[in-house]
Design an enzyme around this catalytic site. Structure first.
Site, PDB file in Angstrom:
ATOM      1  N   ILE A  12      24.954 -37.634 -57.016  1.00 14.07           N
ATOM      2  CA  ILE A  12      25.567 -36.624 -58.091  1.00 14.07           C
ATOM      3  C   ILE A  12      24.265 -35.531 -57.837  1.00 14.07           C
ATOM      4  CG2 ILE A  12      25.707 -36.295 -60.069  1.00 14.07           C
ATOM      5  CD1 ILE A  12      25.982 -39.389 -60.887  1.00 14.07           C
ATOM      6  N   LEU A  33      12.863 -38.032 -52.069  1.00 12.54           N
ATOM      7  CA  LEU A  33      13.670 -38.808 -50.642  1.00 12.54           C
ATOM      8  C   LEU A  33      13.204 -40.142 -50.556  1.00 12.54           C
ATOM      9  CD1 LEU A  33      13.241 -35.838 -48.082  1.00 12.54           C
ATOM     10  CD2 LEU A  33      15.224 -36.380 -49.468  1.00 12.54           C
ATOM     11  N   ILE A  58       8.688 -37.140 -59.171  1.00 11.62           N
ATOM     12  CA  ILE A  58       8.520 -36.461 -60.754  1.00 11.62           C
ATOM     13  C   ILE A  58       7.575 -37.161 -61.552  1.00 11.62           C
ATOM     14  CG2 ILE A  58      11.151 -36.148 -60.597  1.00 11.62           C
ATOM     15  CD1 ILE A  58      11.547 -38.654 -62.081  1.00 11.62           C
ATOM     16  N   THR A 130      23.702 -42.086 -68.367  1.00  9.92           N
ATOM     17  CA  THR A 130      24.874 -42.777 -68.121  1.00  9.92           C
ATOM     18  C   THR A 130      25.652 -43.226 -69.268  1.00  9.92           C
ATOM     19  OG1 THR A 130      25.474 -44.803 -66.926  1.00  9.92           O
ATOM     20  CG2 THR A 130      23.346 -44.680 -67.867  1.00  9.92           C
ATOM     21  N   ASP A 131      26.788 -43.761 -69.276  1.00  8.16           N
ATOM     22  CA  ASP A 131      27.495 -44.310 -70.487  1.00  8.16           C
ATOM     23  C   ASP A 131      26.965 -46.000 -70.551  1.00  8.16           C
ATOM     24  OD1 ASP A 131      28.785 -45.428 -68.056  1.00  8.16           O
ATOM     25  OD2 ASP A 131      30.859 -45.050 -68.917  1.00  8.16           O
ATOM     26  N   GLU A 132      26.176 -46.256 -69.588  1.00  8.71           N
ATOM     27  CA  GLU A 132      25.892 -47.603 -69.460  1.00  8.71           C
ATOM     28  C   GLU A 132      24.729 -48.208 -70.663  1.00  8.71           C
ATOM     29  OE1 GLU A 132      25.039 -49.803 -65.878  1.00  8.71           O
ATOM     30  OE2 GLU A 132      26.084 -48.246 -64.802  1.00  8.71           O
ATOM     31  N   TYR A 155      18.362 -51.408 -65.661  1.00  9.09           N
ATOM     32  CA  TYR A 155      18.628 -49.898 -65.474  1.00  9.09           C
ATOM     33  C   TYR A 155      19.008 -49.276 -66.697  1.00  9.09           C
ATOM     34  CZ  TYR A 155      21.923 -46.119 -64.455  1.00  9.09           C
ATOM     35  OH  TYR A 155      22.340 -44.746 -64.446  1.00  9.09           O
ATOM     36  N   ALA A 157      18.702 -50.140 -69.821  1.00 10.24           N
ATOM     37  CA  ALA A 157      17.424 -50.105 -70.781  1.00 10.24           C
ATOM     38  C   ALA A 157      16.435 -48.883 -70.350  1.00 10.24           C
ATOM     39  CB  ALA A 157      16.638 -51.282 -70.762  1.00 10.24           C
ATOM     40  N   LYS A 159      17.320 -46.098 -68.830  1.00 17.16           N
ATOM     41  CA  LYS A 159      18.036 -44.764 -69.045  1.00 17.16           C
ATOM     42  C   LYS A 159      18.173 -44.722 -70.476  1.00 17.16           C
ATOM     43  CE  LYS A 159      19.570 -42.225 -66.621  1.00 17.16           C
ATOM     44  NZ  LYS A 159      18.886 -40.920 -66.143  1.00 17.16           N
ATOM     45  N   LYS A 194      27.100 -48.940 -53.834  1.00 13.95           N
ATOM     46  CA  LYS A 194      28.037 -49.281 -54.979  1.00 13.95           C
ATOM     47  C   LYS A 194      29.550 -49.610 -54.613  1.00 13.95           C
ATOM     48  CE  LYS A 194      24.781 -47.344 -57.852  1.00 13.95           C
ATOM     49  NZ  LYS A 194      24.806 -46.090 -58.416  1.00 13.95           N
TER      50      LYS A 194
END
Length: 346
Positions: A12, A33, A58, A130-132, A155, A157, A159, A194
């Site tokens: 994305i 990377l 990051i 994310t919508d998750e 994942y 959780a 986010k 995916k």
């Protein structure tokens, strides 16, 4: 506008980088990377005078501070994240480190940078999620921006935690933030772990195409180029402190998606038998959410955005892109986890 994009060599993130440069924005692509990042994803714009790359983690605060001081971005679009549910089941530690600690580090670096600059009115920290985080829906209903959080995987959780941090930094410190939660993305440069890229490449290889459980899990599919356009709309026009759900308005089951891919391949690269005969139902993912669906009415009403691509159009473009870019995906076949089942919970 000068935009710093974290995770700009990922799926994305690279779409955002390409879209922003095409639109005339200066872009600083900050990416560690890892296995899922590739500078080939941004090769289209890498020679542009508007584009700069910085390799960085990051979680490395001194390095982030240095990059912010060097480039002086107007906005930060924070996309860097571990994002594959199956990998989070096998190894949650990386998701805690990147998605929670990394977001905390970026928030603190952004707050210091913004304060030192005199708190410029136009600055934004845009957190992409994310919508998750909302959990799983039944047969009806849609996620809105006010849906309670109910994450079900390491994942989602991680986010969800990062979303809460962003809101807390806005409420506590006044950091000007906007948030977005998107549905499932697909399209060009999709790392082959995916559902959609796996289905395409397994079909082309003549291998079984794995479908979890009965294939009846429902997702709202969002073409990645549409998502990039929505993100730039939000960072430019979104209201401070506001969150926006971004959906493709294209619900389909996993089995429907794979069946559509097989039909497209039958048309574009016919084999000795229909590709659908390769579909293989495998044991389901632990804690597999049944259904996601986005209510995108806020972004449509407030910012005038809606997707431009239907599911059939987006899948046709995606399948054609993978057929036309074999060198890109073949170069990734030796990367960690590609081509094997992850997330069995064993």
């Amino acid at each position: 506008m000068k935009i710093l994009v974290t995770g700009g060599a990922g799926f994305i993130g690279s779409a955002v980088v390409r879209h922003a440069v095409r639109a005339g924005h200066a872009v600083v692509n900050l990416d560690k990377l890892t296995y899922a990042g590739s500078l080939s994803n941004v090769a289209e714009v890498s020679d542009s005078p508007l584009y700069t790359f910085e390799q960085a983690d990051i979680c490395n605060r001194p390095r982030i501070d240095m990059i912010l001081a060097r480039h002086r971005p107007d906005v930060i679009m924070h996309l860097a994240a571990e994002s594959h549910v199956d990998r989070s089941i096998d190894g949650p530690a990386a998701f805690i480190e990147t998605n929670i600690t990394g977001t905390y580090t970026m928030l603190e670096a952004a707050r210091a940078y913004w304060s030192d600059a005199g708190r410029p009115e136009g600055f934004r920290f845009h957190h992409i999620s994310t919508d998750e985080v909302f959990g799983s829906l039944g047969a009806t209903g849609q996620f809105t921006e006010d849906t309670p959080y109910d994450p079900r995987s390491p994942y989602s959780a991680s986010k969800a935690a990062s979303d809460h941090l962003v809101r807390a930094w806005h409420e506590t410190y006044g950091l000007p933030v906007v948030l977005t939660n998107c549905s499932n993305n697909y399209g060009p440069y999709h790392f082959p772990e995916k559902l959609i890229p796996v289905a395409i490449l397994k079909a082309l290889a003549g291998a079984p195409i794995p479908v979890y459980g009965a294939g009846d899990n429902v997702r709202d599919w969002l073409y990645v180029e549409d998502h990039a356009d929505a993100l730039l709309t939000v960072v430019g026009k979104g209201r401070i402190g506001r969150s926006y759900n971004i959906g493709g308005e294209n619900e389909a089951t996993n089995l429907q998606i794979v069946t559509k891919i097989c039909a497209l391949l039958d048309e574009k690269r016919p084999g000795n038998r229909p590709y659908a005969e390769q579909i293989s139902f495998v044991s389901d993912r632990p804690g597999h959410d049944k259904r996601y669906a986005i209510d995108p009415s806020r972004i449509r009403a407030e910012l005038g955005w809606r997707p431009s691509v239907t599911l059939d159009q987006g899948l046709e473009r995606t399948v054609q892109w993978f057929l036309d870019n074999e060198d890109w995906w073949r170069a990734l076949q030796t990367r960690d986890g590609v081509g094997r089942r992850l997330g069995t919970g064993g």
